[in-house]
Scaffold this motif. Structure first.
Motif, PDB file in Angstrom:
ATOM      1  N   ILE A 185       0.786  -1.057  -0.028  1.00 34.57           N
ATOM      2  CA  ILE A 185      -0.041  -0.040   0.212  1.00 34.57           C
ATOM      3  C   ILE A 185       0.708   0.965   0.001  1.00 34.57           C
ATOM      4  CG2 ILE A 185      -1.649   1.185   1.245  1.00 34.57           C
ATOM      5  CD1 ILE A 185      -2.691  -1.430   2.477  1.00 34.57           C
ATOM      6  N   LEU A 186       0.770   1.948  -0.794  1.00 35.64           N
ATOM      7  CA  LEU A 186       1.561   3.242  -0.914  1.00 35.64           C
ATOM      8  C   LEU A 186       0.791   4.371  -0.763  1.00 35.64           C
ATOM      9  CD1 LEU A 186       3.278   2.720  -4.629  1.00 35.64           C
ATOM     10  CD2 LEU A 186       4.188   2.030  -2.238  1.00 35.64           C
ATOM     11  N   SER A 187       1.389   5.345   0.169  1.00 32.31           N
ATOM     12  CA  SER A 187       0.880   6.340   0.758  1.00 32.31           C
ATOM     13  C   SER A 187       1.320   7.686  -0.315  1.00 32.31           C
ATOM     14  CB  SER A 187       1.261   6.575   1.999  1.00 32.31           C
ATOM     15  OG  SER A 187       2.499   6.825   2.364  1.00 32.31           O
ATOM     16  N   GLY A 188       0.993   8.759   0.281  1.00 28.09           N
ATOM     17  CA  GLY A 188       1.580  10.131  -0.447  1.00 28.09           C
ATOM     18  C   GLY A 188       2.912  10.396   0.200  1.00 28.09           C
ATOM     19  N   MET A 189       3.411  11.510   0.053  1.00 27.41           N
ATOM     20  CA  MET A 189       4.781  11.984   0.624  1.00 27.41           C
ATOM     21  C   MET A 189       4.515  13.467   0.982  1.00 27.41           C
ATOM     22  SD  MET A 189       7.531  10.364  -2.022  1.00 27.41           S
ATOM     23  CE  MET A 189       6.893  11.392  -3.370  1.00 27.41           C
ATOM     24  N   SER A 190       5.314  13.965   2.153  1.00 30.27           N
ATOM     25  CA  SER A 190       5.293  15.264   2.474  1.00 30.27           C
ATOM     26  C   SER A 190       6.781  15.803   2.902  1.00 30.27           C
ATOM     27  CB  SER A 190       4.309  15.477   3.617  1.00 30.27           C
ATOM     28  OG  SER A 190       4.574  14.671   5.002  1.00 30.27           O
ATOM     29  N   ILE A 191       7.144  17.031   2.890  1.00 29.91           N
ATOM     30  CA  ILE A 191       8.293  17.473   3.299  1.00 29.91           C
ATOM     31  C   ILE A 191       8.088  18.078   4.633  1.00 29.91           C
ATOM     32  CG2 ILE A 191      10.014  19.474   2.984  1.00 29.91           C
ATOM     33  CD1 ILE A 191      10.264  17.450   0.776  1.00 29.91           C
ATOM     34  N   HIS A 192       9.079  17.676   5.412  1.00 31.03           N
ATOM     35  CA  HIS A 192       9.259  18.242   6.926  1.00 31.03           C
ATOM     36  C   HIS A 192      10.612  18.734   7.195  1.00 31.03           C
ATOM     37  CE1 HIS A 192       5.360  16.601   8.467  1.00 31.03           C
ATOM     38  NE2 HIS A 192       5.347  15.883   7.443  1.00 31.03           N
ATOM     39  N   ASN A 193      10.894  19.483   8.172  1.00 37.23           N
ATOM     40  CA  ASN A 193      12.106  19.899   8.760  1.00 37.23           C
ATOM     41  C   ASN A 193      12.027  19.437  10.032  1.00 37.23           C
ATOM     42  OD1 ASN A 193      14.469  21.084   9.496  1.00 37.23           O
ATOM     43  ND2 ASN A 193      14.110  23.119   8.388  1.00 37.23           N
ATOM     44  N   ARG A 194      13.036  18.477  10.386  1.00 33.69           N
ATOM     45  CA  ARG A 194      13.050  18.218  11.927  1.00 33.69           C
ATOM     46  C   ARG A 194      13.634  18.856  12.832  1.00 33.69           C
ATOM     47  NH1 ARG A 194      17.677  15.739  13.946  1.00 33.69           N
ATOM     48  NH2 ARG A 194      19.333  15.683  12.595  1.00 33.69           N
ATOM     49  N   LEU A 195      14.341  20.078  12.162  1.00 31.12           N
ATOM     50  CA  LEU A 195      14.913  21.204  13.024  1.00 31.12           C
ATOM     51  C   LEU A 195      14.406  22.510  13.121  1.00 31.12           C
ATOM     52  CD1 LEU A 195      18.703  20.611  11.493  1.00 31.12           C
ATOM     53  CD2 LEU A 195      17.558  19.540  13.627  1.00 31.12           C
ATOM     54  N   ALA A 196      13.152  22.483  12.315  1.00 33.51           N
ATOM     55  CA  ALA A 196      12.423  23.925  12.376  1.00 33.51           C
ATOM     56  C   ALA A 196      10.935  23.470  12.178  1.00 33.51           C
ATOM     57  CB  ALA A 196      12.865  24.854  11.190  1.00 33.51           C
TER      58      ALA A 196
END
Length: 259
Positions: A185-196
């Motif tokens: 099962i493939l989901s979507g993707m999202s960008i995150h910044n673990r430092l901000a």
């Protein structure tokens, strides 16, 4: 042996995460909520651990009774734990058995896949059930697994799901297999910044293009159909998940031919 400076795994704290799949689909167990952090400062709960499991004759395939269980959510430092357990195997190339869940770091999942290919490791998907965990609380079971084994166990092939991070890890396997009763099962993707806390819309768009192209190249390098990423991109836009039927696994080269 591959070495990592950190820059090749995460670009300045910016990373691509897989959108989580509903609990009913992936069965992200209570482990994700009850396991303590295992990495350095800021390491979240439920991070992926690796341990050696030992089963009966042919427990992990013909002639295979020992494997490395990969269990949990792929986090920014997960590749370090994989390298550590591989280095402890004294040259043995044990197959890796993947059971991933949650909003995993896809950049690191790719790095893990490249490590597996570099080391000549086979990969498959299953849940590892440790005998000594029967009747124990999750915290006690986790304490047994964390040192790295070996632990007597068996594989559970039914009701297992290979999510996007799992697919990226699996792709690195020299020989790849999926259980007949499993699901992809493939989901979507999202960008995150673990430092901000925030990522600008412009930066998010440019990084999405950058990362998805990197993922396409990676899958092509591993011999897997790179068009899988097109499905993921469409999921990201529509906010949905798509299941790849078992009849398509061979066509997409998610699995390799049986010897």
């Amino acid at each position: 042996m591959i070495s990592f400076s950190g820059r090749g795994v995460i670009l300045g704290g910016l990373l691509m995460l897989a959108a989580g799949i509903a609990q009913a689909q992936t069965r992200p167990p209570i482990q994700a909520q009850t396991r303590p952090p295992i990495g350095g400062f800021g390491s979240p709960q439920g991070a992926m651990i690796f341990y050696v499991a030992h089963g009966a004759t042919d427990a992990c395939g013909p002639g295979c009774s020992d494997w490395i269980a990969a269990e949990g959510t792929v986090q920014w430092d997960t590749y370090k734990r994989l390298l550590a357990i591989l280095d402890r195997q004294s040259g043995r190339k044990l197959p890796i058995v993947i059971n991933s869940w949650g909003e995993s770091n896809l950049n690191v999942a790719v790095s893990i896949g490249r490590i597996l290919r570099d080391r000549g490791i086979d990969a498959t998907v299953a849940a590892t059930e440790v005998d000594a965990c029967n009747g124990k609380a999750e915290a006690d079971c986790f304490a047994l697994k964390r040192p790295g084994g070996p632990l007597d166990a068996k594989e559970r092939l039914a009701d297992v799901t290979c999510d996007l991070a799992c697919v990226l890890m699996l792709a690195g396997g020299v020989r790849r297999s999926l259980p007949a009763g499993g699901r992809v099962i493939l989901s979507g993707m999202s960008i995150h910044n673990r430092l901000a806390p925030n990522v600008s819309a412009e930066q998010r768009e440019s990084l999405t293009v950058k990362f998805t192209e990197q993922f396409r190249k990676y899958l092509a390098d591993m011999g897997v159909e790179p068009g899988l990423i097109d499905l993921v991109e469409s999921n990201s836009t529509a906010g949905r998940h798509v299941e790849i039927p078992a009849s398509e696994w061979s066509k997409l080269h998610l699995v390799t031919p049986s010897l």
